[in-house]
Design a protein around this motif. Sequence first.
Motif, PDB file in Angstrom:
ATOM      1  N   ILE A 199      39.556  33.617  44.755  1.00  0.00           N
ATOM      2  CA  ILE A 199      38.471  32.733  44.331  1.00  0.00           C
ATOM      3  C   ILE A 199      37.423  33.512  43.529  1.00  0.00           C
ATOM      4  O   ILE A 199      36.925  33.046  42.495  1.00  0.00           O
ATOM      5  N   ALA A 200      37.078  34.698  43.996  1.00  0.00           N
ATOM      6  CA  ALA A 200      36.063  35.506  43.319  1.00  0.00           C
ATOM      7  C   ALA A 200      36.519  35.905  41.918  1.00  0.00           C
ATOM      8  O   ALA A 200      35.696  35.990  40.997  1.00  0.00           O
ATOM      9  N   GLU A 201      37.811  36.131  41.744  1.00  0.00           N
ATOM     10  CA  GLU A 201      38.327  36.482  40.418  1.00  0.00           C
ATOM     11  C   GLU A 201      38.145  35.324  39.444  1.00  0.00           C
ATOM     12  O   GLU A 201      37.762  35.528  38.280  1.00  0.00           O
ATOM     13  N   LEU A 202      38.404  34.114  39.904  1.00  0.00           N
ATOM     14  CA  LEU A 202      38.201  32.954  39.034  1.00  0.00           C
ATOM     15  C   LEU A 202      36.725  32.779  38.694  1.00  0.00           C
ATOM     16  O   LEU A 202      36.367  32.487  37.548  1.00  0.00           O
ATOM     17  N   MET A 203      35.858  32.966  39.696  1.00  0.00           N
ATOM     18  CA  MET A 203      34.431  32.830  39.448  1.00  0.00           C
ATOM     19  C   MET A 203      33.927  33.885  38.466  1.00  0.00           C
ATOM     20  O   MET A 203      32.987  33.651  37.704  1.00  0.00           O
ATOM     21  N   THR A 204      34.546  35.063  38.478  1.00  0.00           N
ATOM     22  CA  THR A 204      34.103  36.164  37.624  1.00  0.00           C
ATOM     23  C   THR A 204      34.620  36.032  36.199  1.00  0.00           C
ATOM     24  O   THR A 204      33.870  36.187  35.223  1.00  0.00           O
ATOM     25  N   THR A 205      35.907  35.751  36.063  1.00  0.00           N
ATOM     26  CA  THR A 205      36.532  35.730  34.733  1.00  0.00           C
ATOM     27  C   THR A 205      36.649  34.331  34.151  1.00  0.00           C
ATOM     28  O   THR A 205      36.688  34.164  32.926  1.00  0.00           O
ATOM     29  N   GLY A 206      36.762  33.320  35.012  1.00  0.00           N
ATOM     30  CA  GLY A 206      36.956  31.957  34.536  1.00  0.00           C
ATOM     31  C   GLY A 206      38.333  31.707  33.969  1.00  0.00           C
ATOM     32  O   GLY A 206      38.586  30.671  33.357  1.00  0.00           O
ATOM     33  N   SER A 207      39.248  32.638  34.194  1.00  0.00           N
ATOM     34  CA  SER A 207      40.605  32.534  33.653  1.00  0.00           C
ATOM     35  C   SER A 207      41.602  32.292  34.778  1.00  0.00           C
ATOM     36  O   SER A 207      41.710  33.100  35.715  1.00  0.00           O
ATOM     37  N   SER A 208      42.337  31.198  34.670  1.00  0.00           N
ATOM     38  CA  SER A 208      43.349  30.907  35.686  1.00  0.00           C
ATOM     39  C   SER A 208      44.516  31.881  35.585  1.00  0.00           C
ATOM     40  O   SER A 208      45.144  32.217  36.603  1.00  0.00           O
ATOM     41  N   GLU A 209      44.838  32.348  34.379  1.00  0.00           N
ATOM     42  CA  GLU A 209      45.922  33.312  34.205  1.00  0.00           C
ATOM     43  C   GLU A 209      45.580  34.649  34.862  1.00  0.00           C
ATOM     44  O   GLU A 209      46.425  35.261  35.517  1.00  0.00           O
ATOM     45  N   GLN A 210      44.340  35.102  34.684  1.00  0.00           N
ATOM     46  CA  GLN A 210      43.913  36.347  35.312  1.00  0.00           C
ATOM     47  C   GLN A 210      43.889  36.215  36.828  1.00  0.00           C
ATOM     48  O   GLN A 210      44.225  37.154  37.551  1.00  0.00           O
ATOM     49  N   THR A 211      43.530  35.035  37.308  1.00  0.00           N
ATOM     50  CA  THR A 211      43.525  34.790  38.745  1.00  0.00           C
ATOM     51  C   THR A 211      44.933  34.877  39.317  1.00  0.00           C
ATOM     52  O   THR A 211      45.158  35.461  40.379  1.00  0.00           O
ATOM     53  N   LEU A 212      45.901  34.311  38.608  1.00  0.00           N
ATOM     54  CA  LEU A 212      47.297  34.397  39.039  1.00  0.00           C
ATOM     55  C   LEU A 212      47.766  35.837  39.051  1.00  0.00           C
ATOM     56  O   LEU A 212      48.473  36.268  39.981  1.00  0.00           O
ATOM     57  N   THR A 213      47.382  36.603  38.047  1.00  0.00           N
ATOM     58  CA  THR A 213      47.772  38.009  37.980  1.00  0.00           C
ATOM     59  C   THR A 213      47.223  38.797  39.165  1.00  0.00           C
ATOM     60  O   THR A 213      47.934  39.594  39.784  1.00  0.00           O
ATOM     61  N   ILE A 214      45.949  38.547  39.496  1.00  0.00           N
ATOM     62  CA  ILE A 214      45.334  39.240  40.627  1.00  0.00           C
ATOM     63  C   ILE A 214      46.051  38.890  41.930  1.00  0.00           C
ATOM     64  O   ILE A 214      46.301  39.757  42.784  1.00  0.00           O
TER      65      ILE A 214
END
Length: 227
Positions: free
Chosen positions: A115-130
Amino acid sequence: MTSATRLALRVGIATALSVWVALWLHLDAPYWVGISAFLVCAEQIGNSLQKTILRIGCTVMGACLGLIVTQAFIDDPVFLVLSTFLVMTYTIYRGMKDDAFYLWIFTSITFFMVIAELMTTGSSEQTLTIAVYRIWDIAIGAGIGLFTSLILFPTKASAQLSQTIPEFFRALSHQYAVSMQLPHESSSKHPSLNTLLLSLERLQSLAETESVSFESSRNDLLVTLHG
């Protein structure tokens, strides 16, 4: 070599080996690999296996739950924050109520990282990668920790129990001999009684690992000794 020495060496080697593997694979977060190896190492093989399964399982659960929430509320920050509150509250509550605290706490940690990754980057692709890399890091570290426990000074609970039982009866025999010669006093004045009680505690701990209850016999013996 004492059990404490064996466990210390096992943890040290597993942590160092996992970090080396993570650096060799050029992983972005080698510290998570080392932490996972450190956490799954235990004195008995059965405990290491259980911790490994829970460590990987709770990471997968938390990552998947985080991905579901982020995909459902990616454009709605209010519901995203509300979902975070509900999930974190529920997982911590269950962790405090259940015996599987280890499972629930790491589920909540992984969920919040996604959740924090999405809040930080706003990218769903980056969130999936994390989320994927988080599972990968934990699986490598936990696997190395379990592998080290299996090959380096492996100890089964049954084997340790068989070593503890003779110690217990030697302490019991010695305490009986002392009680026949000295008046009844508190355990703090009798080191042999302290040794006996420590042996009983070790027997109880090992018995629980093997799903065998010695509680009733232990209480009866304590009542007899203090009576």
